[in-house]
Write an enzyme that holds these catalytic residues in place. Structure first.
Site, PDB file in Angstrom:
ATOM      1  CG  HIS A 285     -14.746 -15.099 -48.381  1.00 38.07           C
ATOM      2  ND1 HIS A 285     -13.572 -13.685 -48.969  1.00 38.07           N
ATOM      3  CD2 HIS A 285     -14.468 -14.930 -46.712  1.00 38.07           C
ATOM      4  CE1 HIS A 285     -12.740 -13.188 -48.289  1.00 38.07           C
ATOM      5  NE2 HIS A 285     -13.006 -13.772 -46.750  1.00 38.07           N
TER       6      HIS A 285
ATOM      7  CG  ASP B  41     -12.635 -16.669 -44.373  1.00 36.99           C
ATOM      8  OD1 ASP B  41     -11.687 -15.456 -44.565  1.00 36.99           O
ATOM      9  OD2 ASP B  41     -13.849 -16.913 -43.483  1.00 36.99           O
TER      10      ASP B  41
ATOM     11  CG  HIS C  30      -8.548 -14.376 -46.068  1.00 33.18           C
ATOM     12  ND1 HIS C  30      -9.790 -13.441 -45.397  1.00 33.18           N
ATOM     13  CD2 HIS C  30      -7.466 -13.318 -46.405  1.00 33.18           C
ATOM     14  CE1 HIS C  30      -8.552 -12.864 -44.429  1.00 33.18           C
ATOM     15  NE2 HIS C  30      -8.162 -12.725 -45.539  1.00 33.18           N
TER      16      HIS C  30
ATOM     17  CG  MET D 270      -6.397 -14.873 -43.231  1.00 36.00           C
ATOM     18  SD  MET D 270      -8.194 -15.361 -42.329  1.00 36.00           S
ATOM     19  CE  MET D 270      -8.893 -16.419 -43.279  1.00 36.00           C
TER      20      MET D 270
ATOM     21  CB  SER E 220     -16.768 -15.578 -44.984  1.00 36.71           C
ATOM     22  OG  SER E 220     -16.301 -16.694 -43.643  1.00 36.71           O
TER      23      SER E 220
ATOM     24  CG  MET F  87      -8.510 -19.350 -40.863  1.00 34.83           C
ATOM     25  SD  MET F  87      -9.381 -18.768 -39.131  1.00 34.83           S
ATOM     26  CE  MET F  87     -10.042 -18.145 -40.005  1.00 34.83           C
TER      27      MET F  87
ATOM     28  CG  MET G 123      -7.922  -8.237 -42.866  1.00 33.72           C
ATOM     29  SD  MET G 123      -8.529  -9.604 -43.384  1.00 33.72           S
ATOM     30  CE  MET G 123      -9.920 -10.142 -41.538  1.00 33.72           C
TER      31      MET G 123
ATOM     32  CG  ASP H 159     -13.062 -10.935 -43.705  1.00 33.31           C
ATOM     33  OD1 ASP H 159     -13.618 -11.166 -43.523  1.00 33.31           O
ATOM     34  OD2 ASP H 159     -12.397 -11.982 -44.537  1.00 33.31           O
TER      35      ASP H 159
HETATM   36  C1  DX5 Z   1     -11.658 -13.211 -40.183  1.00 32.17           C
HETATM   37  C2  DX5 Z   1     -12.301 -14.360 -41.389  1.00 32.17           C
HETATM   38  C3  DX5 Z   1     -13.244 -14.024 -42.004  1.00 32.17           C
HETATM   39  C4  DX5 Z   1     -15.050 -14.057 -40.832  1.00 32.17           C
HETATM   40  C5  DX5 Z   1     -15.721 -12.867 -40.769  1.00 32.17           C
HETATM   41  O1  DX5 Z   1     -10.183 -14.453 -39.746  1.00 32.17           O
HETATM   42  O2  DX5 Z   1     -11.104 -14.312 -42.402  1.00 32.17           O
HETATM   43  O3  DX5 Z   1     -14.080 -13.679 -43.043  1.00 32.17           O
HETATM   44  O4  DX5 Z   1     -15.434 -14.955 -41.453  1.00 32.17           O
HETATM   45  O5  DX5 Z   1     -16.736 -13.147 -40.180  1.00 32.17           O
HETATM   46  P1  DX5 Z   1     -17.515 -11.842 -39.433  1.00 32.17           P
HETATM   47  O6  DX5 Z   1     -18.820 -11.468 -40.328  1.00 32.17           O
HETATM   48  O7  DX5 Z   1     -18.199 -13.020 -38.930  1.00 32.17           O
HETATM   49  O8  DX5 Z   1     -17.062 -10.993 -38.585  1.00 32.17           O
HETATM   50 ZN    ZN Z   2     -11.777 -13.509 -45.290  1.00 25.68          ZN
END
Ligand code: DX5
Ligand code: ZN
Length: 225
Positions: free
Chosen positions: A35, A37, A68, A70, A10, A39, A139, A175
């Site tokens: 990956h 993320d 991904h 969110m 990620s 947000m 998750m 994840d």
């Molecule tokens: C959390 C993200 C993850 C995050 C995982 O909201 O979707 O992808 O980056 O991070 P680690 O591996 O540090 O838990």
């Molecule tokens: Zn993620």
């Protein structure tokens, strides 16, 4: 059929000031997927980046961009994420009332479709959309931040989802809190795609990224045996 183990670092844990170089470094270090993320500060309590940033760094790797989302709503932005160069687009089941429609929209854009569910969401929300899915992202932390502790109760959910999926060609991704210590258990339960942020980027050098990816992959493969 056993699906191959895929390690998806990620980029949330990368140095955003050098994002293209960080992506090139994890690519050379053995990452299978990248990956991303996304947000929005609304669906999750944090803000990261959107389509223009993905488009800007897309050239740094030829590997699969696993995006991904969110964000809520997601539907108005799917075309922009497709255009930015996403290969897989994953929406959260909790992010809108029309999951079936969102999944159809992603495939209509020519992309692979994924659904993600939070730790507190039961797996039965995906039961009637299984044939529209290429990936299920479970998750293993509450989304929003890297570096959180793995929630072990999700292991049982991975096993249930694996049974629901049966022989369908669907990847099961986990994840959050994935490290060499937790990778074996998630792979044993049935996950084949492992996202890891802090456990991949720790050390901050190309050599440490390779050692970190190798350690997660080795632990996942050992967990399957
Ligand atoms: C959390 C993200 C993850 C995050 C995982 O909201 O979707 O992808 O980056 O991070 P680690 O591996 O540090 O838990
Ligand atoms: Zn993620």
């Amino acid at each position: 059929m056993t699906r191959p183990i895929i390690i998806a670092p990620s980029i949330l844990s990368a140095d955003f000031g050098r994002l293209s170089a960080e992506i090139a470094a994890i690519d050379s270090a053995g990452a299978d997927w990248i990956h991303c993320d996304v947000m929005d500060g609304h669906f999750v309590p944090n803000i990261t980046f959107g389509p223009p940033v993905i488009k800007a760094v897309r050239g740094a790797s030829k590997k699969i961009f696993d995006v991904h989302l969110m964000i809520a709503p997601a539907d108005p932005f799917l075309a922009a994420f497709a255009d930015a160069g996403s290969d897989i687009i994953t929406v959260h089941a909790e992010a809108g009332p029309h999951l079936d429609r969102s999944l159809q929209a992603i495939r209509a854009l020519g992309k692979k479709a994924g659904v993600s569910i939070n730790p507190g969401t039961p797996e039965n929300v995906i039961e009637y959309v299984l044939d529209r899915l290429d990936l299920i992202l479970l998750m293993t932390v509450n989304p929003g931040f890297g570096g959180q502790a793995f929630i072990p109760a999700v292991l049982d959910k991975i096993r249930r989802v694996k049974a629901l999926v049966g022989n369908r060609p669907i990847d099961i991704e986990v994840d959050g809190g994935v490290t060499p210590e937790t990778a074996g258990a998630v792979a044993k339960a049935g996950a084949n795609v492992l996202v890891a942020g802090s456990a991949v980027f720790k050390g901050g050098t190309a050599a440490s990224y390779k050692a970190n990816i190798d350690a997660i992959r080795k632990a996942a493969e050992a967990g399957r045996e």
